[in-house]
Design an enzyme around this catalytic site. Structure first.
Site, short mmCIF file in Angstrom:
data_model
loop_
_atom_site.label_atom_id
_atom_site.label_comp_id
_atom_site.label_asym_id
_atom_site.label_seq_id
_atom_site.Cartn_x
_atom_site.Cartn_y
_atom_site.Cartn_z
CB ALA A 13 -3.09 -6.65 2.01
CB VAL B 109 -0.34 -4.92 7.85
CG1 VAL B 109 -1.38 -3.66 7.72
CG2 VAL B 109 -1.28 -6.46 8.41
CE LYS B 110 2.76 -1.12 0.07
NZ LYS B 110 2.59 -1.37 -1.57
CB VAL B 111 0.83 1.17 7.95
CG1 VAL B 111 -0.07 0.16 8.35
CG2 VAL B 111 2.44 1.19 8.46
#
Ligand code: G3P
Length: 217
Positions: A56, A82-84
């Protein structure tokens, strides 16, 4: 090689999941937009269907806001990654979020140097975008090979997640090079089963079988 599905379409995920083909899911702001759903609600639903990592993506661009968004997204379920983005701030957020124990997928990677930095920042996954490099006449597969070599040279644990997959050939090449994971749209994954000689052979068998007048059941 693990198969992640690059979509926020619940029906598509469920269908492939029933076939045991879903090791994880990746989403991004464009895919959330396409789903027409609320990010928290749809991500929660995906996490309840799929055991593996569900990426996400944060939308903030400064590290401290990315960290806050990442912490909120990570609370959705224990299998959230967590996508950064692969920016300086994204790398700072990656370092912090991984040190807090969260999985982090560093996305929008277009160079081996960026992938090297992501590994140094402790990324769980690095997402090199194959199709978007091909779009500008740079061979996206060369990037996968370079990252594989670099990660193997130094025994980095970061998993190479081939992204922006547009064709079945991208998947074959990722498997040959040794990408740890690919994420592909549902239609591309389904195309893996297709071969014209399979269809042609089946047509012939069906015709010949009709001539026998027999039935199995
Ligand atoms: O995983 C990233 C992917 O969604 C990007 O794909 O086809 O928009 O370049 P594409």
């Amino acid at each position: 090689m693990k198969f992640f599905i690059d979509t926020a379409d619940i029906q598509a995920i469920s269908e492939l999941n029933e076939m045991g083909l879903v090791d994880g899911v990746t989403t991004n702001p464009s895919l959330i937009m396409k789903s027409g759903r609320d990010i928290i609600e749809v991500t929660k639903e995906i996490c309840s269907l799929v055991k593996g990592p569900v990426s996400a993506e944060v939308v903030a661009t400064d590290a401290s806001s990315m960290i806050k968004e990442g912490e909120k997204l990570a609370k959705i379920a224990s299998n959230i990654a967590v996508k950064v983005p692969l920016t300086w701030d994204g790398l700072r957020a990656c370092k912090e979020l991984t040190s807090e124990g969260y999985m982090v997928n560093v996305t929008l990677c277009f160079s081996a140097n960026q992938a090297l930095l992501a590994a140094k920042a402790g990324a769980t996954f690095i997402s090199p975008f194959i199709g978007r490099l091909d779009d500008i006449n740079i061979d996206g597969m060369d990037l996968i090979s370079e990252i594989r070599t670099i990660y193997d040279n130094f025994e980095f644990d970061t998993q190479i997640l081939g992204a922006s997959i547009r064709t079945v050939n991208h998947i074959t090449q990722c498997a040959l090079i040794g990408a740890d994971v690919i994420t592909a749209p549902p239609n591309v994954l389904k195309q893996l089963a297709e071969h014209p000689l399979t269809f042609k052979g089946l047509e012939l068998f069906t015709k010949d079988w009709a001539k026998t007048g027999q039935k199995i059941i």
